[in-house]
Write a protein that holds these residues in place. Sequence first.
Motif, PDB file in Angstrom:
ATOM      1  N   HIS A  88      17.335   7.921   4.804  1.00 11.58           N
ATOM      2  CA  HIS A  88      16.683   9.033   4.118  1.00 11.58           C
ATOM      3  C   HIS A  88      17.123   9.077   2.658  1.00 11.58           C
ATOM      4  O   HIS A  88      18.306   8.975   2.337  1.00 11.58           O
ATOM      5  CB  HIS A  88      16.997  10.361   4.810  1.00 11.58           C
ATOM      6  CG  HIS A  88      18.444  10.745   4.757  1.00 11.58           C
ATOM      7  ND1 HIS A  88      18.956  11.622   3.832  1.00 11.58           N
ATOM      8  CD2 HIS A  88      19.496  10.366   5.537  1.00 11.58           C
ATOM      9  CE1 HIS A  88      20.249  11.779   4.033  1.00 11.58           C
ATOM     10  NE2 HIS A  88      20.603  11.027   5.064  1.00 11.58           N
ATOM     11  N   ASN A  89      16.144   9.153   1.820  1.00 10.45           N
ATOM     12  CA  ASN A  89      16.306   9.410   0.391  1.00 10.45           C
ATOM     13  C   ASN A  89      15.526  10.696   0.140  1.00 10.45           C
ATOM     14  O   ASN A  89      14.300  10.666   0.062  1.00 10.45           O
ATOM     15  CB  ASN A  89      15.756   8.253  -0.433  1.00 10.45           C
ATOM     16  CG  ASN A  89      15.980   8.427  -1.924  1.00 10.45           C
ATOM     17  OD1 ASN A  89      16.660   9.369  -2.351  1.00 10.45           O
ATOM     18  ND2 ASN A  89      15.401   7.541  -2.724  1.00 10.45           N
ATOM     19  N   PRO A  90      16.223  11.833   0.060  1.00 12.11           N
ATOM     20  CA  PRO A  90      15.538  13.139   0.119  1.00 12.11           C
ATOM     21  C   PRO A  90      14.298  13.235  -0.754  1.00 12.11           C
ATOM     22  O   PRO A  90      14.314  12.888  -1.933  1.00 12.11           O
ATOM     23  CB  PRO A  90      16.629  14.114  -0.330  1.00 12.11           C
ATOM     24  CG  PRO A  90      17.899  13.448   0.067  1.00 12.11           C
ATOM     25  CD  PRO A  90      17.665  11.983  -0.128  1.00 12.11           C
ATOM     26  N   PHE A  91      13.219  13.662  -0.089  1.00 17.25           N
ATOM     27  CA  PHE A  91      11.910  13.918  -0.683  1.00 17.25           C
ATOM     28  C   PHE A  91      11.282  12.664  -1.285  1.00 17.25           C
ATOM     29  O   PHE A  91      10.389  12.751  -2.118  1.00 17.25           O
ATOM     30  CB  PHE A  91      12.007  15.025  -1.746  1.00 17.25           C
ATOM     31  CG  PHE A  91      12.691  16.249  -1.224  1.00 17.25           C
ATOM     32  CD1 PHE A  91      12.053  17.069  -0.325  1.00 17.25           C
ATOM     33  CD2 PHE A  91      13.986  16.561  -1.617  1.00 17.25           C
ATOM     34  CE1 PHE A  91      12.676  18.201   0.171  1.00 17.25           C
ATOM     35  CE2 PHE A  91      14.620  17.692  -1.129  1.00 17.25           C
ATOM     36  CZ  PHE A  91      13.977  18.516  -0.227  1.00 17.25           C
ATOM     37  N   ASN A  92      11.727  11.499  -0.850  1.00 18.74           N
ATOM     38  CA  ASN A  92      11.137  10.256  -1.322  1.00 18.74           C
ATOM     39  C   ASN A  92      10.784   9.346  -0.145  1.00 18.74           C
ATOM     40  O   ASN A  92       9.616   9.108   0.140  1.00 18.74           O
ATOM     41  CB  ASN A  92      12.093   9.560  -2.295  1.00 18.74           C
ATOM     42  CG  ASN A  92      11.560   8.223  -2.778  1.00 18.74           C
ATOM     43  OD1 ASN A  92      12.275   7.229  -2.763  1.00 18.74           O
ATOM     44  ND2 ASN A  92      10.313   8.181  -3.205  1.00 18.74           N
ATOM     45  N   LEU A 122       0.834  -1.213   0.000  1.00 16.40           N
ATOM     46  CA  LEU A 122       0.000   0.000   0.000  1.00 16.40           C
ATOM     47  C   LEU A 122       0.863   1.255   0.000  1.00 16.40           C
ATOM     48  O   LEU A 122       0.532   2.256  -0.657  1.00 16.40           O
ATOM     49  CB  LEU A 122      -0.924  -0.033   1.220  1.00 16.40           C
ATOM     50  CG  LEU A 122      -1.928   1.114   1.377  1.00 16.40           C
ATOM     51  CD1 LEU A 122      -2.876   1.165   0.179  1.00 16.40           C
ATOM     52  CD2 LEU A 122      -2.718   0.967   2.667  1.00 16.40           C
ATOM     53  N   ILE A 123       1.970   1.220   0.724  1.00 17.51           N
ATOM     54  CA  ILE A 123       2.852   2.384   0.805  1.00 17.51           C
ATOM     55  C   ILE A 123       3.482   2.690  -0.551  1.00 17.51           C
ATOM     56  O   ILE A 123       3.751   3.857  -0.887  1.00 17.51           O
ATOM     57  CB  ILE A 123       3.939   2.137   1.884  1.00 17.51           C
ATOM     58  CG1 ILE A 123       3.297   2.112   3.277  1.00 17.51           C
ATOM     59  CG2 ILE A 123       5.020   3.210   1.840  1.00 17.51           C
ATOM     60  CD1 ILE A 123       4.237   1.692   4.381  1.00 17.51           C
ATOM     61  N   SER A 124       3.724   1.652  -1.365  1.00 17.08           N
ATOM     62  CA  SER A 124       4.412   1.844  -2.648  1.00 17.08           C
ATOM     63  C   SER A 124       3.603   2.690  -3.635  1.00 17.08           C
ATOM     64  O   SER A 124       4.123   3.068  -4.679  1.00 17.08           O
ATOM     65  CB  SER A 124       4.732   0.485  -3.280  1.00 17.08           C
ATOM     66  OG  SER A 124       3.537  -0.233  -3.564  1.00 17.08           O
ATOM     67  N   LYS A 125       2.358   2.987  -3.327  1.00 15.27           N
ATOM     68  CA  LYS A 125       1.548   3.830  -4.209  1.00 15.27           C
ATOM     69  C   LYS A 125       1.855   5.312  -4.039  1.00 15.27           C
ATOM     70  O   LYS A 125       1.335   6.140  -4.788  1.00 15.27           O
ATOM     71  CB  LYS A 125       0.061   3.584  -3.938  1.00 15.27           C
ATOM     72  CG  LYS A 125      -0.391   2.153  -4.229  1.00 15.27           C
ATOM     73  CD  LYS A 125      -1.880   1.983  -3.920  1.00 15.27           C
ATOM     74  CE  LYS A 125      -2.323   0.543  -4.191  1.00 15.27           C
ATOM     75  NZ  LYS A 125      -3.777   0.347  -3.893  1.00 15.27           N
ATOM     76  N   TYR A 126       2.667   5.637  -3.032  1.00 17.21           N
ATOM     77  CA  TYR A 126       2.955   7.046  -2.733  1.00 17.21           C
ATOM     78  C   TYR A 126       4.424   7.343  -3.067  1.00 17.21           C
ATOM     79  O   TYR A 126       5.293   6.472  -2.979  1.00 17.21           O
ATOM     80  CB  TYR A 126       2.674   7.348  -1.266  1.00 17.21           C
ATOM     81  CG  TYR A 126       1.216   7.206  -0.898  1.00 17.21           C
ATOM     82  CD1 TYR A 126       0.359   8.288  -0.972  1.00 17.21           C
ATOM     83  CD2 TYR A 126       0.690   5.974  -0.500  1.00 17.21           C
ATOM     84  CE1 TYR A 126      -0.984   8.161  -0.654  1.00 17.21           C
ATOM     85  CE2 TYR A 126      -0.636   5.836  -0.175  1.00 17.21           C
ATOM     86  CZ  TYR A 126      -1.478   6.941  -0.258  1.00 17.21           C
ATOM     87  OH  TYR A 126      -2.810   6.795   0.049  1.00 17.21           O
ATOM     88  N   GLN A 127       4.666   8.578  -3.473  1.00 21.47           N
ATOM     89  CA  GLN A 127       6.015   8.985  -3.848  1.00 21.47           C
ATOM     90  C   GLN A 127       6.807   9.552  -2.666  1.00 21.47           C
ATOM     91  O   GLN A 127       8.040   9.520  -2.688  1.00 21.47           O
ATOM     92  CB  GLN A 127       5.953  10.033  -4.972  1.00 21.47           C
ATOM     93  CG  GLN A 127       5.438   9.499  -6.284  1.00 21.47           C
ATOM     94  CD  GLN A 127       5.476  10.548  -7.380  1.00 21.47           C
ATOM     95  OE1 GLN A 127       5.657  11.731  -7.106  1.00 21.47           O
ATOM     96  NE2 GLN A 127       5.279  10.121  -8.618  1.00 21.47           N
TER      97      GLN A 127
END
Length: 303
Positions: free
Chosen positions: A156-160, A53-58
């Motif tokens: 952390h992968n910035p803004f992802n 479910l989380i993989s649907k968001y950027q």
Amino acid sequence: MNLNVSSFSLLSLTLLLLFSPTVTADNITHAFEKYSNFSTMSDLFTKTKLTTLISKYQTITLLAVNNNNISSITNKSAIELKNILMTHVILDYYDELKLKGMKEKSIMLTTLYQTTGLGEEMNGFLNCTKSKGRVYFGSGVKGSPLNAEYVTTLYHNPFNLSIIQITMPIVAPGLSLAVLPPPPPPVPLAPAPAPSTMNAAMAPSPSPMSGATPPAPAPAPGPGKEDNASDSNVPKLTPETETPEVDSPAPTPSADNEKIEAADKAGKTSSACKTRFSFEVVVLLMVFLLALLGFKLELDHVV
């Protein structure tokens, strides 16, 4: 010219969206693999199928709890556990740099649970508060405690994708019973010193006017062996019956009282005697006058 610039900007935005990285289940799994102390939470995300479910968001920020502090929610039902974990998924990007740059204030963060449409009374939101340089998280429901404190940023992968550690799981009202932080260990108290004999003797006894109950008398010492041996030969005394109260005798008259009473009696006697003597004198005087009158009449008659 303006049309060409606008077309180029729109094309650049489209390409950015098409080729921008997205959160995937593999990214989450690999991020947790580097930290064995968070294996329990990684397994829970996989069992509840939240990674799909989380993989649907950027853009996602996960609030992670280590194995030592997550045991308070592992015994929940499958539905409760899934709802609790969804409140640990923030639909925005936060890392250490962003949290440290926050002002001293409180902000509301939208979680994955809010997207289900089941949120009630703000339990689909998290309260993020910075106070005295420290960052705390709690349920967005009014009056909920801010018990979960930010520790560090694990990945952390910035803004992802960002995974940050908090001290304890957050359980919003309505999802399950609230989880409270463990109480601090009790501090052992030093034993109070026993009162000395001198202090006990100098202690003031309670005043009867203060209303305090006097201490009970100390029990009498028990009988010795010889006394126990003679108990069988001594008859038991029956309790004495209460004797009725007897009127106390009248007080004995003193010598002064006797003199006063004798004087009163003498006065009364003398008064009676005087009265009687006066009466006899009057009677004798009347008899004398009558006799004198009779004698005169007889004398006149003879003449």
